[in-house]
Write a protein that holds these residues in place. Structure first.
Motif, PDB file in Angstrom:
ATOM      1  N   LEU A   1     -17.938  41.369   0.275  1.00 47.68           N
ATOM      2  CA  LEU A   1     -17.987  41.657   1.708  1.00 47.68           C
ATOM      3  C   LEU A   1     -19.213  42.482   2.092  1.00 47.68           C
ATOM      4  CD1 LEU A   1     -14.213  42.527   2.321  1.00 47.68           C
ATOM      5  CD2 LEU A   1     -15.409  40.447   3.042  1.00 47.68           C
ATOM      6  N   GLU A   2     -20.044  42.815   1.094  1.00 53.93           N
ATOM      7  CA  GLU A   2     -21.284  43.582   1.299  1.00 53.93           C
ATOM      8  C   GLU A   2     -21.003  44.924   1.969  1.00 53.93           C
ATOM      9  OE1 GLU A   2     -23.972  41.045   3.421  1.00 53.93           O
ATOM     10  OE2 GLU A   2     -24.314  39.741   1.701  1.00 53.93           O
ATOM     11  N   LEU A   3     -20.008  45.627   1.444  1.00 56.86           N
ATOM     12  CA  LEU A   3     -19.626  46.925   2.014  1.00 56.86           C
ATOM     13  C   LEU A   3     -20.322  48.095   1.336  1.00 56.86           C
ATOM     14  CD1 LEU A   3     -15.793  46.366   2.479  1.00 56.86           C
ATOM     15  CD2 LEU A   3     -17.617  46.083   4.159  1.00 56.86           C
ATOM     16  N   GLY A   4     -20.869  47.890   0.145  1.00 66.13           N
ATOM     17  CA  GLY A   4     -21.588  48.960  -0.536  1.00 66.13           C
ATOM     18  C   GLY A   4     -20.715  49.808  -1.436  1.00 66.13           C
ATOM     19  N   SER A   5     -21.369  50.565  -2.306  1.00 67.22           N
ATOM     20  CA  SER A   5     -20.659  51.376  -3.297  1.00 67.22           C
ATOM     21  C   SER A   5     -19.914  52.544  -2.664  1.00 67.22           C
ATOM     22  CB  SER A   5     -21.643  51.902  -4.353  1.00 67.22           C
ATOM     23  OG  SER A   5     -22.706  52.619  -3.739  1.00 67.22           O
ATOM     24  N   GLY A   6     -20.420  53.052  -1.530  1.00 68.38           N
ATOM     25  CA  GLY A   6     -19.745  54.160  -0.869  1.00 68.38           C
ATOM     26  C   GLY A   6     -18.365  53.771  -0.370  1.00 68.38           C
ATOM     27  N   SER A   7     -18.236  52.536   0.142  1.00 64.44           N
ATOM     28  CA  SER A   7     -16.936  52.056   0.602  1.00 64.44           C
ATOM     29  C   SER A   7     -15.974  51.885  -0.564  1.00 64.44           C
ATOM     30  CB  SER A   7     -17.094  50.726   1.352  1.00 64.44           C
ATOM     31  OG  SER A   7     -17.796  50.900   2.549  1.00 64.44           O
ATOM     32  N   ALA A   8     -16.486  51.357  -1.679  1.00 60.17           N
ATOM     33  CA  ALA A   8     -15.629  51.171  -2.854  1.00 60.17           C
ATOM     34  C   ALA A   8     -15.125  52.515  -3.364  1.00 60.17           C
ATOM     35  CB  ALA A   8     -16.402  50.435  -3.948  1.00 60.17           C
ATOM     36  N   TRP A   9     -16.021  53.494  -3.470  1.00 65.38           N
ATOM     37  CA  TRP A   9     -15.608  54.830  -3.910  1.00 65.38           C
ATOM     38  C   TRP A   9     -14.527  55.397  -2.995  1.00 65.38           C
ATOM     39  CZ3 TRP A   9     -15.869  58.978  -7.221  1.00 65.38           C
ATOM     40  CH2 TRP A   9     -15.487  60.216  -6.680  1.00 65.38           C
ATOM     41  N   THR A  10     -14.763  55.323  -1.681  1.00 68.34           N
ATOM     42  CA  THR A  10     -13.815  55.873  -0.724  1.00 68.34           C
ATOM     43  C   THR A  10     -12.464  55.183  -0.842  1.00 68.34           C
ATOM     44  OG1 THR A  10     -15.600  56.437   0.800  1.00 68.34           O
ATOM     45  CG2 THR A  10     -13.389  56.328   1.719  1.00 68.34           C
ATOM     46  N   ALA A  11     -12.479  53.864  -0.979  1.00 70.80           N
ATOM     47  CA  ALA A  11     -11.225  53.112  -1.097  1.00 70.80           C
ATOM     48  C   ALA A  11     -10.427  53.546  -2.319  1.00 70.80           C
ATOM     49  CB  ALA A  11     -11.517  51.612  -1.170  1.00 70.80           C
ATOM     50  N   ILE A  12     -11.100  53.711  -3.437  1.00 70.97           N
ATOM     51  CA  ILE A  12     -10.412  54.107  -4.673  1.00 70.97           C
ATOM     52  C   ILE A  12      -9.882  55.527  -4.551  1.00 70.97           C
ATOM     53  CG2 ILE A  12     -10.732  54.553  -7.141  1.00 70.97           C
ATOM     54  CD1 ILE A  12     -12.905  52.270  -6.984  1.00 70.97           C
ATOM     55  N   ARG A  13     -10.671  56.402  -3.937  1.00 72.56           N
ATOM     56  CA  ARG A  13     -10.229  57.782  -3.757  1.00 72.56           C
ATOM     57  C   ARG A  13      -9.015  57.848  -2.826  1.00 72.56           C
ATOM     58  NH1 ARG A  13     -11.888  61.332  -7.556  1.00 72.56           N
ATOM     59  NH2 ARG A  13     -12.404  63.386  -6.745  1.00 72.56           N
ATOM     60  N   LEU A  14      -9.042  57.049  -1.771  1.00 71.29           N
ATOM     61  CA  LEU A  14      -7.904  57.018  -0.854  1.00 71.29           C
ATOM     62  C   LEU A  14      -6.668  56.446  -1.545  1.00 71.29           C
ATOM     63  CD1 LEU A  14      -9.554  55.807   2.483  1.00 71.29           C
ATOM     64  CD2 LEU A  14      -8.972  58.148   1.808  1.00 71.29           C
ATOM     65  N   MET A  15      -6.870  55.413  -2.356  1.00 73.62           N
ATOM     66  CA  MET A  15      -5.751  54.824  -3.086  1.00 73.62           C
ATOM     67  C   MET A  15      -5.132  55.840  -4.040  1.00 73.62           C
ATOM     68  SD  MET A  15      -5.701  51.502  -5.637  1.00 73.62           S
ATOM     69  CE  MET A  15      -6.684  52.339  -6.911  1.00 73.62           C
ATOM     70  N   ASP A  16      -5.967  56.539  -4.798  1.00 66.87           N
ATOM     71  CA  ASP A  16      -5.461  57.548  -5.738  1.00 66.87           C
ATOM     72  C   ASP A  16      -4.747  58.677  -4.989  1.00 66.87           C
ATOM     73  OD1 ASP A  16      -6.379  56.201  -7.966  1.00 66.87           O
ATOM     74  OD2 ASP A  16      -8.281  57.286  -8.062  1.00 66.87           O
ATOM     75  N   THR A  17      -5.313  59.074  -3.855  1.00 69.04           N
ATOM     76  CA  THR A  17      -4.705  60.143  -3.068  1.00 69.04           C
ATOM     77  C   THR A  17      -3.357  59.696  -2.500  1.00 69.04           C
ATOM     78  OG1 THR A  17      -6.913  60.903  -2.452  1.00 69.04           O
ATOM     79  CG2 THR A  17      -5.078  61.775  -1.183  1.00 69.04           C
ATOM     80  N   PHE A  18      -3.300  58.450  -2.063  1.00 67.33           N
ATOM     81  CA  PHE A  18      -2.035  57.923  -1.537  1.00 67.33           C
ATOM     82  C   PHE A  18      -0.944  57.988  -2.600  1.00 67.33           C
ATOM     83  CE2 PHE A  18       0.843  54.262  -1.355  1.00 67.33           C
ATOM     84  CZ  PHE A  18       1.495  54.515  -0.149  1.00 67.33           C
ATOM     85  N   TYR A  19      -1.262  57.526  -3.809  1.00 71.40           N
ATOM     86  CA  TYR A  19      -0.247  57.529  -4.862  1.00 71.40           C
ATOM     87  C   TYR A  19       0.117  58.943  -5.300  1.00 71.40           C
ATOM     88  CZ  TYR A  19      -0.101  52.492  -5.370  1.00 71.40           C
ATOM     89  OH  TYR A  19       0.100  51.152  -5.122  1.00 71.40           O
ATOM     90  N   ALA A  20      -0.817  59.867  -5.151  1.00 69.22           N
ATOM     91  CA  ALA A  20      -0.510  61.255  -5.481  1.00 69.22           C
ATOM     92  C   ALA A  20       0.404  61.883  -4.445  1.00 69.22           C
ATOM     93  CB  ALA A  20      -1.804  62.070  -5.591  1.00 69.22           C
ATOM     94  N   LYS A  21       0.379  61.342  -3.225  1.00 67.84           N
ATOM     95  CA  LYS A  21       1.147  61.944  -2.135  1.00 67.84           C
ATOM     96  C   LYS A  21       2.467  61.235  -1.846  1.00 67.84           C
ATOM     97  CE  LYS A  21      -1.827  64.456   0.898  1.00 67.84           C
ATOM     98  NZ  LYS A  21      -2.180  64.621   2.306  1.00 67.84           N
TER      99      LYS A  21
END
Length: 295
Positions: A60-80
């Motif tokens: 989708l040509e979103l860039g590495s910053g979007s991928a990092w943010t998505a993974i961080r949000l996913m990990d945070t969601f599961y932690a919460k």
């Protein structure tokens, strides 16, 4: 449970030099954090979700910053979250987090939020042609609402890319505005290697133990080793970047190197055709060839 970044202003050997470092650094660090994952988290599900996030971000040509943010949000969601059944929907959680991240990070000609993006994710995540697209849309919207409510709508978080773009000119080749002059090849290679190392570490669940600053600082230091050993006609390590490196404790750097090497060893055996190997073929081949390095 989320732990905020340590307060560098109170740490004698890790002071933020405000006369050298960009003023925005302090605001980034104030929002940076590490994560304590739930004890019952299925890490194999997480690995597949992370790999899917990188694939979607690339296509989708979103860039590495979007991928990092998505993974961080996913990990945070599961932690919460207190609902363990969400682990059965890790692929969908990952896709939703990328859609959220894309709207926040990759705002220039961003595909996220467009109806066709949901169609793309439906085709990627659903392996049966008879899976109903409309039901997928409805569930996607429900999951997005659940994730946002769980996170308290706190989705603007620092990324390694932001630290590196603040502290070095050469990393801007990943996010440069149209019309910017092309960067020399050594800088482009250093930027790609930095992005690869950052992504490789993010694949590991141990990435939750580190802040974006620590991962970005470590990745850029390792990626520029060759350049610093044989200096070019231009400096690849300006004072701001050296300042970033000085803020990463050597014990953290050693731990991150072990995380990186463990990932390379594991991914080359269990998932040789991973998204990261296709996005960064030269960088991945280099580290696989040196996966027996010892710290």
């Amino acid at each position: 449970m989320i732990h905020p970044v340590f307060n560098v202003f109170d740490t004698p050997d890790m002071q933020l030099d405000t006369q050298i470092m960009p003023s925005r650094m302090s605001s980034l660090m104030a929002e940076d954090y590490t994560i304590v994952p739930p004890s019952d988290m299925d890490m194999s599900f997480r690995l597949d979700a992370v790999d899917s996030i990188y694939r979607m971000a690339y296509e989708l040509e979103l860039g590495s910053g979007s991928a990092w943010t998505a993974i961080r949000l996913m990990d945070t969601f599961y932690a919460k979250t207190t609902n363990a059944t969400w682990q059965l929907h890790t692929p969908m959680i990952g896709a939703v987090c990328l859609d959220i991240a894309g709207k926040c990070v990759a705002y220039d000609e961003n595909a996220c939020g467009h109806p066709q993006t949901v169609v793309y994710m439906h085709h990627l995540l659903c392996h049966r042609p008879d899976d109903d697209l409309e039901k997928f849309r409805q569930f996607f919207q429900y999951v997005e609402q659940t994730v946002l409510n769980t996170l308290g709508f706190e989705v603007l978080i620092p990324t390694p890319d932001e630290y590196l773009s603040e502290c070095s000119r050469w990393f801007d080749c990943n996010n440069a505005a149209r019309g910017s002059p092309p960067r020399p090849e050594p800088e482009i290679k250093a930027a790609r290697m930095t992005s690869y190392i950052t992504a490789a570490i993010t694949y590991s669940p141990q990435s939750m133990d580190f802040t974006a600053m620590e991962i970005g600082g470590f990745a850029s230091y390792v990626a520029t080793t060759q350049n610093r050993a044989a200096p070019q006609s231009y400096a690849i390590d300006p004072p701001t970047l050296k300042g970033l490196w000085s803020m990463v404790a050597w014990t953290k750097g050693l731990h991150l190197f072990k995380v990186l090497m463990a990932f390379i060893e594991d991914i080359s055996q269990t998932k040789p055709n991973s998204s990261i190997s296709r996005i960064y073929p030269e960088e991945h081949a280099f580290w696989v060839a040196h996966k027996t390095w010892k710290t």
